[in-house]
Write an enzyme that holds these catalytic residues in place. Structure first.
Site, PDB file in Angstrom:
ATOM      1  N   SER A  72     -31.061  21.648   9.606  1.00  0.00           N
ATOM      2  CA  SER A  72     -31.576  20.665  10.561  1.00  0.00           C
ATOM      3  C   SER A  72     -33.102  20.630  10.619  1.00  0.00           C
ATOM      4  CB  SER A  72     -30.961  20.959  11.937  1.00  0.00           C
ATOM      5  OG  SER A  72     -31.226  19.933  12.851  1.00  0.00           O
ATOM      6  N   ASP A 287     -34.978  14.257  12.611  1.00  0.00           N
ATOM      7  CA  ASP A 287     -35.151  15.628  12.127  1.00  0.00           C
ATOM      8  C   ASP A 287     -34.602  15.713  10.706  1.00  0.00           C
ATOM      9  OD1 ASP A 287     -32.457  15.512  12.651  1.00  0.00           O
ATOM     10  OD2 ASP A 287     -32.325  17.524  13.491  1.00  0.00           O
ATOM     11  N   ALA A 382     -32.726  16.863  25.733  1.00  0.00           N
ATOM     12  CA  ALA A 382     -34.100  16.371  25.750  1.00  0.00           C
ATOM     13  C   ALA A 382     -34.691  16.289  24.343  1.00  0.00           C
ATOM     14  CB  ALA A 382     -34.964  17.272  26.634  1.00  0.00           C
ATOM     15  N   ARG A 506     -34.032  31.213  30.194  1.00  0.00           N
ATOM     16  CA  ARG A 506     -32.757  31.452  29.509  1.00  0.00           C
ATOM     17  C   ARG A 506     -33.017  32.123  28.176  1.00  0.00           C
ATOM     18  NH1 ARG A 506     -31.498  27.828  25.416  1.00  0.00           N
ATOM     19  NH2 ARG A 506     -29.318  28.438  25.483  1.00  0.00           N
ATOM     20  N   ALA A 507     -32.069  32.959  27.761  1.00  0.00           N
ATOM     21  CA  ALA A 507     -32.218  33.727  26.530  1.00  0.00           C
ATOM     22  C   ALA A 507     -32.037  32.841  25.304  1.00  0.00           C
ATOM     23  CB  ALA A 507     -31.210  34.869  26.508  1.00  0.00           C
ATOM     24  N   ARG A 515     -36.690  31.546  26.655  1.00  0.00           N
ATOM     25  CA  ARG A 515     -37.413  30.295  26.830  1.00  0.00           C
ATOM     26  C   ARG A 515     -37.706  30.116  28.321  1.00  0.00           C
ATOM     27  NH1 ARG A 515     -37.158  31.065  22.033  1.00  0.00           N
ATOM     28  NH2 ARG A 515     -36.248  29.705  20.437  1.00  0.00           N
TER      29      ARG A 515
END
Length: 540
Positions: A72, A287, A382, A506-507, A515
């Site tokens: 990706s 992407d 997002a 959050r991990a 993050r």
């Protein structure tokens, strides 16, 4: 008792496995994106994914399973591999454990034991037919990994077909088409051309009677999306659409996602390097495997304005809500978000559009499942990855509805064509590009008018290295920390000091880092809040 067919299969697996030795000292984990790391470390993993894909197909009575080799938005030296279930959806979560066990088997003998253990535990008949299709993106490591995959499929006795270079969403689409072609509701022609034709036809119907859209410039991240978008635009025809594709050097593999692409634009909050846009014209970035897209423009002062996944979701929800209202069909649209959704977008959806929202943990599998609970479910992370799902009941209601006037009929026809235009198997940058262009055509809006629907709160996302990411445990769709104890209270105290403040931690799913997301009323305050929350993690 192991029968002769099983013994032969296990013998072949051991024989081929010896050609794909597992690197010592490396631990693999199958996550939302499948396996993803340096391409040089994936040979044994991809071979073993071939074995698992064969088992998965047999478990599902020979339905076709997809395998996509891609990383990706990652750098060019990375690669990855993931499985696609029969309806074009992600691999069933319970099978992620088997994928991880296969990848980490230390020896050929241990691998064959794991293979047999899964077959026995799930009562899989190893003599059943097995069907797998696969494709890859443009990375240099792709051909060698395809060879490893073929060995795995051959060892497991699967029938397989190589679809060569595709976008990830194209393979998802083809998998669903193959598995639904003999059902009452076939999804489409199971080919790349079938994909192009379906989207092109739907786009023409949705935009019928509307002015031809202004030219849209698309940064293809020097990935597979470039040539595929050009072919899609050719199928639609220049009478309906003009697309200017840039950053499309697919032969320069070292430039994949380099200073361009959706992830670069979103995370850096700036234009792809070298792009000089004209004011108020619409631009977009894909992407590397074309499963996510973000839009943007510059104003008369050359200020950059990002139109990310939150903006796409709000635009789609508004348009579909209005069409449903005009049509008179009894159905509802809802939106699924994650903790990363901008607070202004959530307020716009609930307070202005009166559209219900659901918040889930991060990860497409959570979003997709929650979206299935609405008549029409819209979900976009997002980062620009997302799609719109029309439930079976919604499709039946639209198809059977007897319009009372031309306005109702036009709205129903547009909704049905939107359902065809949107790739409902997975987030699809090419499909989502056409969706946005079609909606803007209906509204006679440019990117600035779209952006004015609501103003994003300034936000900042920061990566913080920690000693042990597993120490960070969350609740409330990852918006609040349960552990380490006391940390959430410190974050709450910091957030209270800022107008419109919000922050969460959050991990990471792949590295010992967390993050930190922060938003507030001004850019200065959002940056300051992010720094202070990050500082509170020191030593953890």
């Amino acid at each position: 008792m192991v029968d002769s067919i099983t013994r032969q299969q296990l013998s072949q697996i051991a024989k081929f496995s010896a050609l794909h030795p597992r690197p010592e000292g490396h631990k693999y984990a199958y996550g939302t994106a499948g396996f993803r790391l340096l391409g040089s470390l994936l040979d044994s993993v991809v071979f073993r994914v071939g074995l698992l894909a064969a088992l998965r197909s047999r478990k599902l009575d020979g339905e076709t399973i997809g395998v996509m080799i891609t990383a990706s938005h990652n750098p060019p030296d990375d690669n990855g591999v993931k499985l696609i279930d029969p309806q074009g959806e992600m691999l069933e979560a319970s099978w992620e454990t088997y994928a991880t066990k296969f990848a980490n088997a230390e020896t050929d003998d241990e691998l064959t034991k794991e293979y047999l253990a899964v077959a026995e535990a799930l009562k899989i008949n190893l003599d059943c037919p097995s069907n797998v299709i696969f494709a890859r993106d443009t990375r240099a490591s792709g051909p060698a990994l395809v060879a490893a995959l073929k060995d795995g499929l051959q060892a497991a006795g699967a029938d397989f077909a190589d679809y060569r270079i595709l976008t990830t969403p194209q393979l998802h689409y083809i998998v669903k088409c193959i598995n639904t072609r003999k059902t009452p509701a076939p999804y489409g022609d199971p080919s790349e051309q079938g994909y192009f034709d379906k989207l092109a036809t739907a786009f023409k119907i949705v935009t019928k009677g509307k002015a031809k859209p202004p030219v849209v410039t698309v940064d293809a991240a020097n990935g597979v999306g470039g040539p595929k978008l050009k072919e899609l635009a050719r199928c639609i025809g220049s009478d309906y659409l003009d697309i200017n594709v840039v950053k499309d050097e697919i032969d320069a593999v070292e430039r994949l996602n380099f200073q361009c692409g959706a992830d670069f634009v979103k995370t850096q909050q700036k234009l792809p390097v070298g792009l000089e846009p004209a004011p108020f014209e619409l631009y977009a970035s894909l992407d590397g495997d074309a499963d996510r897209i973000v839009f943007y423009y510059v104003d008369e002062a050359n200020k950059f304005h990002l139109l990310d996944g939150d903006k796409i979701a709000s635009l789609a929800a508004m348009f579909i809500r209005d069409l449903i209202a005009v049509s008179g069909v009894d159905m509802q649209v809802g939106v699924v978000q994650t903790a990363y959704a901008n607070g202004s977008s959530s307020k716009y959806l609930t307070d202005i559009l009166k559209v219900p929202i659901t918040v889930t943990p991060t990860g497409v599998k959570h979003l997709h499942h929650a979206a299935q609970l609405f008549d029409v479910g819209v979900y976009f992370e997002a980062n620009g990855h997302g799609t719109v799902l029309f439930s079976n009941s919604a499709m039946k209601a639209l198809e059977s509805f007897e319009a009372q006037n031309p306005g109702q009929q036009d709205a129903v026809t547009t909704l049905l064509s939107l359902a065809a235009l949107i790739n409902q198997t997975v987030g699809d940058a090419l499909s989502d590009l056409l969706l946005v262009i079609a909606i803007l055509s209906h509204k006679a809006w440019g990117p600035n008018e779209w952006n004015l629907a609501y103003t994003d709160l300034p936000n900042r996302l920061v990566r913080v290295v920690v000693n042990d990411r597993t120490a960070f445990k969350t609740e409330d769709a990852e918006r609040r920390l349960v552990e380490p104890k006391g940390l959430q209270a410190r974050i709450d105290a910091l957030v209270k000091k800022y107008k419109s403040g919000r922050s969460f931690v959050r991990a990471s799913g792949t590295e010992d880092a967390v993050r930190v997301y922060a938003e507030a009323a001004t850019r200065l305050e959002a940056d300051e809040l992010a720094v202070k929350v990050s500082d509170s993690l020191k030593g953890l």
